[in-house]
Design a protein around this motif. Sequence first.
Motif, PDB file in Angstrom:
ATOM      1  N   UNK A  80       0.940  -1.273   0.064  1.00  0.00           N
ATOM      2  CA  UNK A  80       0.211   0.112  -0.115  1.00  0.00           C
ATOM      3  C   UNK A  80       0.935   1.146   0.014  1.00  0.00           C
ATOM      4  N   UNK A  81       0.869   2.192  -1.286  1.00  0.00           N
ATOM      5  CA  UNK A  81       1.852   3.214  -1.159  1.00  0.00           C
ATOM      6  C   UNK A  81       1.393   4.057  -0.310  1.00  0.00           C
ATOM      7  N   UNK A  82       2.274   4.840   0.417  1.00  0.00           N
ATOM      8  CA  UNK A  82       1.977   5.930   1.327  1.00  0.00           C
ATOM      9  C   UNK A  82       2.608   7.152   1.140  1.00  0.00           C
ATOM     10  N   UNK A  83       3.113   7.516  -0.423  1.00  0.00           N
ATOM     11  CA  UNK A  83       3.919   8.710  -0.611  1.00  0.00           C
ATOM     12  C   UNK A  83       5.307   8.541   0.161  1.00  0.00           C
ATOM     13  N   UNK A  84       5.822   7.663   0.234  1.00  0.00           N
ATOM     14  CA  UNK A  84       7.213   7.549   0.875  1.00  0.00           C
ATOM     15  C   UNK A  84       7.232   8.224   2.215  1.00  0.00           C
TER      16      UNK A  84
ATOM     17  N   UNK B 228       1.938   0.512  15.471  1.00  0.00           N
ATOM     18  CA  UNK B 228       0.862   0.110  16.510  1.00  0.00           C
ATOM     19  C   UNK B 228      -0.541  -0.714  15.990  1.00  0.00           C
ATOM     20  N   UNK B 229      -0.689  -0.194  14.716  1.00  0.00           N
ATOM     21  CA  UNK B 229      -2.034  -0.918  14.153  1.00  0.00           C
ATOM     22  C   UNK B 229      -1.252  -2.320  13.381  1.00  0.00           C
ATOM     23  N   UNK B 230      -0.105  -2.206  12.952  1.00  0.00           N
ATOM     24  CA  UNK B 230       0.639  -3.376  12.158  1.00  0.00           C
ATOM     25  C   UNK B 230       0.551  -4.336  13.443  1.00  0.00           C
ATOM     26  N   UNK B 231       1.190  -4.089  14.518  1.00  0.00           N
ATOM     27  CA  UNK B 231       1.351  -4.974  15.608  1.00  0.00           C
ATOM     28  C   UNK B 231      -0.262  -5.768  15.950  1.00  0.00           C
ATOM     29  N   UNK B 232      -1.206  -4.749  16.190  1.00  0.00           N
ATOM     30  CA  UNK B 232      -2.405  -5.368  16.197  1.00  0.00           C
ATOM     31  C   UNK B 232      -2.992  -6.299  15.336  1.00  0.00           C
ATOM     32  N   UNK B 233      -2.876  -5.892  13.901  1.00  0.00           N
ATOM     33  CA  UNK B 233      -3.202  -6.655  12.777  1.00  0.00           C
ATOM     34  C   UNK B 233      -2.258  -8.146  12.921  1.00  0.00           C
ATOM     35  N   UNK B 234      -1.028  -8.176  13.371  1.00  0.00           N
ATOM     36  CA  UNK B 234      -0.354  -9.533  13.575  1.00  0.00           C
ATOM     37  C   UNK B 234      -1.164 -10.439  14.604  1.00  0.00           C
TER      38      UNK B 234
ATOM     39  N   UNK C 242      -2.553  -3.638   5.012  1.00  0.00           N
ATOM     40  CA  UNK C 242      -4.057  -3.667   4.482  1.00  0.00           C
ATOM     41  C   UNK C 242      -4.906  -3.288   5.711  1.00  0.00           C
ATOM     42  N   UNK C 243      -4.887  -4.342   6.676  1.00  0.00           N
ATOM     43  CA  UNK C 243      -5.628  -4.280   7.904  1.00  0.00           C
ATOM     44  C   UNK C 243      -5.114  -3.043   8.820  1.00  0.00           C
ATOM     45  N   UNK C 244      -3.919  -2.402   8.769  1.00  0.00           N
ATOM     46  CA  UNK C 244      -3.363  -1.568   9.457  1.00  0.00           C
ATOM     47  C   UNK C 244      -4.017  -0.229   9.037  1.00  0.00           C
ATOM     48  N   UNK C 245      -4.189   0.106   7.765  1.00  0.00           N
ATOM     49  CA  UNK C 245      -4.494   1.211   7.244  1.00  0.00           C
ATOM     50  C   UNK C 245      -6.006   1.327   7.379  1.00  0.00           C
ATOM     51  N   UNK C 246      -6.643   0.136   7.318  1.00  0.00           N
ATOM     52  CA  UNK C 246      -8.203   0.014   7.883  1.00  0.00           C
ATOM     53  C   UNK C 246      -8.407   0.493   9.027  1.00  0.00           C
ATOM     54  N   UNK C 247      -7.863  -0.068  10.122  1.00  0.00           N
ATOM     55  CA  UNK C 247      -7.826   0.048  11.446  1.00  0.00           C
ATOM     56  C   UNK C 247      -7.543   1.731  11.837  1.00  0.00           C
TER      57      UNK C 247
END
Length: 317
Positions: free
Chosen positions: A172-176, A186-192, A230-235
Amino acid sequence: MIFNKDNNGAQEIQALVGVYFQSNDFGVIESEIKSAALAVRKLIGPAIFDRAERYYRSHEYSAQESSTDTQLVQTIQAAVAQLAMVRFYQQNILSHEDGGRKVKIHEESEKMPWQWQYDRDDQALLDKYHRTLDELYAFLEEAAIEEWQAAPLRMKLAGCFIKDLDTFQAVFPIEDSHRMFYILVPFMLEAQDRIIRPIVGEDAFERMKSGDLGDDLAEQFAAAARCIPLYAVITAVKRMSVKVLPTMIVRRFADSFQGGRGGNIDDDATRKLLRTLEQEALDAKTELQKAVTRRRCPARDVALIPNNDPSKKYCTT
């Protein structure tokens, strides 16, 4: 404080942000500088900020040098100054006097801006602050400063499957934007823990987390690495609003974009973004489940009916 060492704070701010007059009284914005410094210190960690402040207050510091510590001071100063500017200009539209709040203008040469001009200027200042944070994080990564490697934010990142911006942007590109990447940690850790761990199981999860993949977990890890961003951005969007994302990303999901954030752009962009991401996340989750099934039950991929050749006079059963 990491400004006004030789009573030239206004000149330092002007050199960093370019929209502040050197003739201004530094004392007027000093409280905002102190508040912004606390905010930036929290973002990057106390140890790295304190190192920069100690060097700035020392006799060795010179703004004309190009040493690592000098660059560290100046990148931190830029972020602090820009955040202070955002906050300062949002509250100095009116003067606050004993007789109440007033607007002072020279009718023949000055006029009050329209509200949309205020909104656009606020957004421009905020975007510039975000860019200075991106530059600060990028410098910290490239310089590999010891205090940054041990910073709380970096320690959290060590527990992520996705350990760098490039890996995240492959999904998911986030403009560098390093700023955005660290917001999402933190949201990536939660998704894991919430999505990946129940699917792959405890043993496989701990192996992937430690980097002990092997051929048996490579497919699962690749599928998990697609799910997590993907789940991190959604959250993040659900909890923090679509405005947390870089402006160029919001633009792609808005019917109209006039440079501001007014109207229903937030709701409309949020719905479109979430619809897109939720479908992609579901597809990625399905691929992960398939990868886990193939690893646990390799016999499922064996053909139950032999591939007989009709040109031959015999067949196998």
